[in-house]
Enzyme design. Structure first.
Site, mmCIF file in Angstrom:
data_model
loop_
_atom_site.group_PDB
_atom_site.id
_atom_site.type_symbol
_atom_site.label_atom_id
_atom_site.label_comp_id
_atom_site.label_asym_id
_atom_site.label_seq_id
_atom_site.Cartn_x
_atom_site.Cartn_y
_atom_site.Cartn_z
ATOM 1 N N HIS A 1 99.489 3.535 112.111
ATOM 2 C CA HIS A 1 99.688 4.581 111.245
ATOM 3 C C HIS A 1 100.670 5.367 111.906
ATOM 4 O O HIS A 1 101.130 6.198 111.310
ATOM 5 C CB HIS A 1 98.426 5.574 111.019
ATOM 6 C CG HIS A 1 98.116 6.378 112.280
ATOM 7 N ND1 HIS A 1 97.228 5.729 113.266
ATOM 8 C CD2 HIS A 1 98.305 7.711 112.687
ATOM 9 C CE1 HIS A 1 96.981 6.349 114.207
ATOM 10 N NE2 HIS A 1 97.648 7.683 113.826
HETATM 11 C C1 UD1 Z 1 97.676 12.751 112.358
HETATM 12 C C2 UD1 Z 1 97.912 13.143 113.834
HETATM 13 C C3 UD1 Z 1 97.778 11.858 114.572
HETATM 14 C C4 UD1 Z 1 96.660 11.299 114.262
HETATM 15 C C5 UD1 Z 1 96.636 10.824 112.872
HETATM 16 C C6 UD1 Z 1 95.308 10.319 112.682
HETATM 17 C C7 UD1 Z 1 99.584 14.678 114.138
HETATM 18 C C8 UD1 Z 1 101.018 15.085 114.769
HETATM 19 N N1 UD1 Z 1 99.328 13.731 114.019
HETATM 20 O O1 UD1 Z 1 98.648 11.808 112.057
HETATM 21 O O2 UD1 Z 1 97.939 12.022 116.055
HETATM 22 O O3 UD1 Z 1 96.376 9.947 115.059
HETATM 23 O O4 UD1 Z 1 96.309 12.139 112.175
HETATM 24 O O5 UD1 Z 1 95.266 10.020 111.095
HETATM 25 O O6 UD1 Z 1 98.809 15.812 113.969
HETATM 26 N N2 UD1 Z 1 97.694 12.345 103.952
HETATM 27 C C9 UD1 Z 1 97.060 12.174 102.950
HETATM 28 N N3 UD1 Z 1 95.679 12.543 102.930
HETATM 29 C C10 UD1 Z 1 95.308 13.435 104.002
HETATM 30 C C11 UD1 Z 1 96.042 13.421 104.969
HETATM 31 C C12 UD1 Z 1 97.245 12.946 105.058
HETATM 32 O O7 UD1 Z 1 97.435 11.257 101.872
HETATM 33 O O8 UD1 Z 1 94.085 13.560 103.955
HETATM 34 C C13 UD1 Z 1 99.061 11.624 104.142
HETATM 35 C C14 UD1 Z 1 100.081 12.628 103.598
HETATM 36 O O9 UD1 Z 1 101.200 11.778 102.985
HETATM 37 C C15 UD1 Z 1 100.907 12.979 105.029
HETATM 38 C C16 UD1 Z 1 100.514 11.779 105.633
HETATM 39 O O10 UD1 Z 1 99.491 11.227 105.202
HETATM 40 O O11 UD1 Z 1 102.026 13.466 104.745
HETATM 41 C C17 UD1 Z 1 100.694 12.091 107.247
HETATM 42 O O12 UD1 Z 1 99.592 12.915 107.559
HETATM 43 P P1 UD1 Z 1 99.694 14.076 108.816
HETATM 44 O O13 UD1 Z 1 98.424 15.022 109.008
HETATM 45 O O14 UD1 Z 1 100.975 14.574 108.668
HETATM 46 O O15 UD1 Z 1 99.810 13.151 110.194
HETATM 47 P P2 UD1 Z 1 98.962 11.670 110.372
HETATM 48 O O16 UD1 Z 1 100.065 10.631 110.383
HETATM 49 O O17 UD1 Z 1 97.646 11.253 109.673
#
Ligand code: UD1
Length: 429
Positions: free
Chosen positions: A234
């Protein structure tokens, strides 16, 4: 003592759950702790960084975490937008609640955002503010292109108590100039959760749902499990760039001829698979709930894509996997305790203990290095050594004991200051 405990994203939940459980236990045993004659009252704040049920709600249910008292509903956004939004929404909560301590876990954007707000808040003209306790402090990948590395460094630098999981973190913090009395080597609360829920995870039906138990006459639980690898990817650095992602998938091709690969797909990764047109490369064999993954075709080149899985299902899959391939941080630690071989698809790790005394190897992100690391791991004779120091299920208890003692000492020194001979004399005059 009043505490605010902050969670925001998936890897926070299993780190915070044991802290909440330890507070409840502390309150039950309070009379045995001369240093804490008052109970610990806490509020749980969920920033909403992760908001899907599969990324958040299911973990509250699996880990028996109480519903958040405050939900900031921040959601997704750029790093700046997400961090700023958490800061804006957390500040009024902090000013209203005026806690004695703010407990932050891990290295996600929510962790840093709340650390910055707490470090700068002022409850009175004397500038008093809560203690900042950072759980999982001091880990360093020495790769500042990782957003988590920035979050870790900055959170540690404004924290008052640095609870660390391994010795390397103590060394890192000392090199960065942290005062020794701030650093407490307590162990790993994520492993507290693993040890608390390991047996329950064995009740999961995920192996049956994915068709990973061999069809024999044995009854349900005694059926042997087929050889499979568990894959998670991821990190933006791995999945946001088409070439890098493609190289990683190519590095897994040989593995796919040897065993099934189970791939629970993070929302970001799902989006990129669609965007890059990688669906055909991944040849989904079955989805969760569709029954036997080996029922048709050549299962030796099969990959099972699933939605993100809950804590117990994932723990069960990690435990029974022949090999785990991942770019996660926490999974490197969990596989070390479960004794499952792990290949980390990154150039570095902030958790070196998992390589030195665990089951982990660092593979890089190139096709050949990944393929070689997998070969090496599969050819390795597994010797499960002693678990890393203090990864014994008691980390959260050590944290709560330290917080209670620190709060008591702080409160006592404030009382002493209030009744110094000078102040008494001044009062008389
Ligand atoms: C975040 C953490 C990372 C952790 C990961 C676990 C930071 C910088 N990164 O990254 O350290 O390993 O979580 O997952 O804080 N999205 C959904 N549903 C959700 C949440 C996210 O669809 O409930 C999608 C959205 O399109 C979003 C993308 O996932 O833009 C990324 O989510 P984000 O919270 O920005 O970071 P992660 O990649 O999940």
């Amino acid at each position: 003592m009043n505490a605010l405990i902050v969670v925001g994203a998936r890897p926070n939940f299993m780190k915070a759950a044991p802290i909440i459980a330890a507070i409840h236990q502390h309150n039950q045993r309070m009379e045995h702790y001369p240093g804490s004659r008052e109970p610990i009252l806490y509020l749980l704040v969920h920033t909403g960084q992760h908001y899907d049920d599969l990324m958040s709600g299911t973990f509250f249910r699996d880990l028996k975490i109480p519903m958040p008292d405050v939900h900031l509903g921040v959601g997704s956004g750029s790093h700046a937008a997400q961090t700023a939004e958490v800061m804006k929404k957390f500040e009024p909560v902090l000013l209203k609640q005026k806690p004695d301590v703010v407990v932050l876990v891990g290295d996600v954007n929510s962790t840093l955002a709340c650390a910055l707000v707490t470090a700068k808040v002022s409850f009175d003209s004397a500038g008093s503010r809560p203690l900042i306790a950072h759980v999982e402090a001091g880990l360093r990948s020495f790769d500042r292109s990782m957003p988590e590395e920035i979050n870790r460094i900055l959170t540690d630098h404004v924290s008052d108590l640095l609870f660390v999981t391994e010795q390397s973190a103590v060394r890192n913090l000392r090199k960065e100039g942290a005062r020794p009395d701030k650093i407490r080597f307590v162990g790993n609360t994520m492993i507290d959760s693993l040890l608390a829920f390991k047996d329950k995870a064995e009740q999961s039906t995920i192996l049956e749902e994915l068709g990973l138990r061999l069809q024999t006459w044995a009854t349900h639980r005694d059926k042997p499990v087929t050889r499979y690898a568990l894959l998670t990817l991821h990190r933006p650095a791995n999945v946001d760039n088409r070439d890098v992602f493609q190289n990683i998938l190519a590095g897994l091709e040989e593995l796919r001829t040897e065993c099934l690969v189970v791939f629970p797909v993070h929302p970001r990764t799902r989006e990129r698979i669609r965007e890059f047109g990688f669906e055909s490369r991944l040849k989904p064999a079955a989805r969760k709930g569709n029954g036997d993954a080996r029922s048709s075709g050549n299962y030796r080149d099969r990959i099972i894509l699933t939605d993100p899985l809950g804590y117990l299902d994932f723990l069960c899959l990690m435990k029974h996997a022949t090999l785990v391939v991942t770019d996660s941080g926490g999974i490197q630690e969990e596989t070390t305790i479960l004794g499952t071989l792990c290949v980390t698809v990154r150039e570095n790790t902030e958790r070196p203990i998992t390589v030195e005394s665990g089951t982990n190897t660092i593979a890089g992100t190139k096709t050949e290095t990944i393929r070689d690391a997998i070969r090496r791991q599969l050819g390795r004779e597994m010797k499960v050594g002693a678990p890393p120091q203090y990864w014994d299920g008691q980390a959260a208890k050590r944290i709560i004991d330290t917080l209670a003692r620190t709060h008591y000492e702080r409160a006592s020194s404030r009382r002493c200051l209030a009744y110094t001979p000078e102040s008494t004399a001044m009062g008389k005059n």
